[in-house]
Design an enzyme around this catalytic site. Structure first.
Site, short mmCIF file in Angstrom:
data_model
loop_
_atom_site.label_atom_id
_atom_site.label_comp_id
_atom_site.label_asym_id
_atom_site.label_seq_id
_atom_site.Cartn_x
_atom_site.Cartn_y
_atom_site.Cartn_z
N ASN A 11 0.83 -1.20 0.00
CA ASN A 11 0.00 0.00 0.00
C ASN A 11 0.87 1.26 0.00
O ASN A 11 0.68 2.18 0.80
CB ASN A 11 -0.95 -0.01 1.20
CG ASN A 11 -2.04 1.06 1.09
OD1 ASN A 11 -2.28 1.60 0.02
ND2 ASN A 11 -2.69 1.36 2.21
N GLU A 37 1.13 -2.96 -5.24
CA GLU A 37 0.68 -1.61 -4.95
C GLU A 37 1.84 -0.76 -4.44
O GLU A 37 1.74 -0.08 -3.41
CB GLU A 37 -0.50 -1.59 -3.97
CG GLU A 37 -1.34 -0.34 -4.10
CD GLU A 37 -2.63 -0.36 -3.28
OE1 GLU A 37 -3.33 0.67 -3.30
OE2 GLU A 37 -2.95 -1.39 -2.65
N ASP A 160 -1.70 -10.01 -4.62
CA ASP A 160 -3.02 -9.56 -4.18
C ASP A 160 -4.00 -9.81 -5.33
O ASP A 160 -3.92 -9.15 -6.37
CB ASP A 160 -2.95 -8.08 -3.83
CG ASP A 160 -4.30 -7.48 -3.44
OD1 ASP A 160 -5.31 -8.22 -3.44
OD2 ASP A 160 -4.34 -6.27 -3.16
N ASN A 162 -7.35 -9.59 -4.93
CA ASN A 162 -8.53 -8.76 -4.71
C ASN A 162 -9.84 -9.55 -4.75
O ASN A 162 -10.89 -9.01 -5.11
CB ASN A 162 -8.57 -7.59 -5.70
CG ASN A 162 -7.98 -6.33 -5.10
OD1 ASN A 162 -8.34 -5.95 -3.98
ND2 ASN A 162 -7.08 -5.69 -5.81
N HIS A 257 -2.55 -4.59 4.50
CA HIS A 257 -2.37 -6.01 4.22
C HIS A 257 -1.25 -6.55 5.11
O HIS A 257 -0.43 -5.78 5.62
CB HIS A 257 -1.96 -6.24 2.76
CG HIS A 257 -2.98 -5.86 1.75
ND1 HIS A 257 -3.62 -6.77 0.94
CD2 HIS A 257 -3.46 -4.64 1.38
CE1 HIS A 257 -4.44 -6.15 0.12
NE2 HIS A 257 -4.36 -4.85 0.37
#
Length: 271
Positions: A11, A37, A160, A162, A257
């Site tokens: 993130n 990310e 990830d 999602n 995360h």
């Protein structure tokens, strides 16, 4: 020796470094660390925002928007080749996949797009396009994996995705049946990806619920463990005999995360 592979949606890579990413790497010493990310180009990183010197750094940032998406791989092993993307520009330009090959072993850092729920789309019809984009990415990724398998490669998709695959993978499945990340069409796309010959490594070792990798930053969700498991290592079924461990690290902070880890027999890189 065991080969330790970690995946972590940080993130924001710069934020993660400020919150202890380098200390985590020094402590855990993964052989391969897949990040998602990252939201930064390498030239935007400060001088101290790098892993220890025995790691090689590889990046696939978003080319369409600064501070968005992007993946990276840090590796103590020397890869034979590094490949950015899956050969589909609408996905590759967003920095959705970065692949490292070690012999016949392929390790890819993957960041699947977010989607939007039907309720979101009613208030903003443009959002339904992102759900279609997400589903198209899943299907393109499935085609890519089939191609890798046809070449005799053993694949580890770390990242990830999602999507919570089953009701065990989120704390409140009934309340989220119409929430993107748990929509039937997203879970079906996940099934099609697994049908290429992949398995969810974590579920080979842990069969119950209550284990998550992402928590909302609102209302103390992480403290109450009201989360989703959306970060996975999906591995070729041919690698199952070499899988020695799979676990999550919810105690590791620095992102919304947490890291997910697998350990493979080192012979996996020599096949």
């Amino acid at each position: 020796m065991r080969l330790k592979i970690v995946t972590w949606n940080v993130n924001g890579l710069r934020s993660a470094y400020r919150q202890g990413l380098r200390a985590y790497i020094e402590r855990e010493r993964p052989h391969v660390l897949c990040l998602q990310e990252i939201r930064a180009d390498p030239q935007q990183l400060d001088a101290d925002m790098h892993p220890p010197s025995d790691y090689r750094e590889f990046y696939a940032p978003s080319r369409v928007r600064k501070g968005y998406s992007g993946v990276a791989i840090f590796s103590r092993l020397v890869p034979d080749t590094i490949t950015e993307g899956i050969g589909v520009e609408q996905f590759d330009e967003e920095g959705r996949l970065l692949r490292a090959d070690f012999g016949t072993l392929t390790i890819a850092s993957v960041y699947c797009p977010k989607g939007y729920s039907p309720d979101d789309a009613r208030s903003d019809p443009g959002k339904i396009e992102r759900l279609r984009y997400k589903l198209a990415f899943y299907d393109a990724l499935a085609r890519y994996v089939r191609s890798l398998h046809s070449q005799g490669r053993h694949v580890v998709l770390s990242g990830d995705f999602n999507t919570a695959h089953s009701e065990l993978d989120l704390a409140r499945p009934k309340e989220n049946e119409r929430t993107s990340g748990f929509l039937p069409e997203e879970r079906a796309a996940f099934d099609r990806l697994l049908a290429t010959g992949l398995v969810d490594a974590f579920r080979l070792f842990v069969h119950d619920g209550g284990h998550y990798t992402w928590w909302s930053q609102r209302r103390g969700a992480r403290q109450r463990n009201i989360g989703w498991r959306i970060d996975y290592h999906l591995v070729s079924s041919s690698l199952i005999p070499m899988l020695k461990a799979a676990y999550l690290q919810p105690e590791v902070l620095g992102s919304d995360h947490c890291p997910a880890v697998i350990e493979l027999d080192s012979a996996a890189v020599k096949q």
